[in-house]
Design an enzyme around this catalytic site. Sequence first.
Site, PDB file in Angstrom:
ATOM      1  N   LYS A 191    -128.246  13.127   5.409  1.00  0.00           N
ATOM      2  CA  LYS A 191    -127.626  11.835   5.727  1.00  0.00           C
ATOM      3  C   LYS A 191    -128.400  11.176   6.885  1.00  0.00           C
ATOM      4  CE  LYS A 191    -124.585  13.083   2.749  1.00  0.00           C
ATOM      5  NZ  LYS A 191    -123.533  12.629   1.913  1.00  0.00           N
TER       6      LYS A 191
HETATM    7  C1  LIG Z   1    -122.315  13.416   1.265  1.00  0.00           C
HETATM    8  C2  LIG Z   1    -121.168  12.620   0.834  1.00  0.00           C
HETATM    9  C3  LIG Z   1    -119.832  13.051   1.005  1.00  0.00           C
HETATM   10  C4  LIG Z   1    -119.489  14.438   1.431  1.00  0.00           C
HETATM   11  O1  LIG Z   1    -120.031  14.842   2.631  1.00  0.00           O
HETATM   12  P1  LIG Z   1    -120.244  16.422   2.912  1.00  0.00           P
HETATM   13  O2  LIG Z   1    -120.539  16.454   4.378  1.00  0.00           O
HETATM   14  O3  LIG Z   1    -121.379  16.877   2.069  1.00  0.00           O
HETATM   15  O4  LIG Z   1    -118.971  17.116   2.592  1.00  0.00           O
HETATM   16  C5  LIG Z   1    -118.823  12.174   0.684  1.00  0.00           C
HETATM   17  N1  LIG Z   1    -119.072  10.953   0.180  1.00  0.00           N
HETATM   18  C6  LIG Z   1    -120.326  10.512  -0.025  1.00  0.00           C
HETATM   19  C7  LIG Z   1    -120.539   9.140  -0.566  1.00  0.00           C
HETATM   20  C8  LIG Z   1    -121.408  11.334   0.269  1.00  0.00           C
HETATM   21  O5  LIG Z   1    -122.648  10.897   0.032  1.00  0.00           O
END
Ligand SMILES: *Cc1c(COP(=O)(O)O)cnc(C)c1O
Length: 381
Positions: A191
Amino acid sequence: MIPSVNSIPAFDIKQQYSTIEAEVSAAVLEVLASGRYIGGPAVTDFEQQFATYHGVAECVACNSGTDALYLALRALNIGAGDEVITTPFTFFATTEVISAVGAKPVFVDIDATTFNLDIGQIAAAITPNTKAILPVHLFGQPVDMTAIMAIAQSHNLAVIEDCAQSTGASWDHKKVGSIGHIGCFSFYPTKNLGGCGDGGAITTNDPAIASQLRVLREHGSKIRYIHEEIGINSRLDAIQAVILQIKLRYLDHWNQKRQQIAAYYQQYLSQIPGIITPQELPGGVGVWNQYTIRISDPQRNGGSAKYRDLVRSKMQEKGANSMVYYPLPLHLQPVYQHLGYQSGQLPVAEQACHEVLSLPMYPELTQEQQDQVIYTLKDCL
Ligand SMILES: *Cc1c(COP(=O)(O)O)cnc(C)c1O
């Protein structure tokens, strides 16, 4: 296929680490020596810094973006019999948690140019059971939050922003995650603000929601060993908190790099027939967690998964990697068969799944590599 030596990955988190290695390893070693691995000032300091960055009163750190969304729904008392309006074109976690609390996801089609919820279709999906709207700022592009908040206010609905792919993006000069009632963030390594493991956070301006979130992330307990409700264990590790404190200071710089790369791609790709480049809404500043184009099939009116996949594998052979986010919309997932959606019901999202291709995008991507991606893509169409 043997990847070429100069193969460009879709993302590269090792390279980013090498730029801050000294700072990060010193901070991690300090935590290791302190013996304070759970909670403590590392976590509360990060919460404070993340809240300040977003201009919100409260930040509650937790173990993942998925947990952030789950806890947000729980804090709003959303459960059995309730409906939550959201997008079918997102990562599964967004709706998985709606189901996990016992509520029902209600899917509204997306807008073809932004890949985000088609706001004009939300009102028609509202029923007496609707409790919340859950917009996702997909690929780092902010949803029109002015319009979302107007609909929510007129129907008395809560708004939970899924900011997992958009840390640092803004709408109307406000950071995403500070506009709805609750903002949910992921620090998964790829991210925009990625930790070295799992992590997440929740932002809100409502102190009552924040204190409920703190109880829920700690086994439903305010006073140790006294449990008032069923919660979960969802904590951000101290090690992740110090890493994220360091990386938060670089976030705007890294997001600017992503914006420059997106502008460069845009300049060279928007002229190529057969490619549709992503558009930003006026009023929004995106942070490009992904740069996602659509590819049309010269044999057809529109695109096809077969042609897109062929372009993708040809590019890969020539050393330019890419990803498909997402190949199947959520309303057509096997697990949601019981909801009764039919193929063709949300046509824009379904078409996007056949056409999208996310090109290499990370702050350290060089101009040479960007050129190589552009030439390779042209070559493979
Ligand atoms: C990555 C992601 C999540 C979940 O996040 P995690 O930290 O992997 O649990 C939720 N929504 C979206 C749109 C994502 O890209």
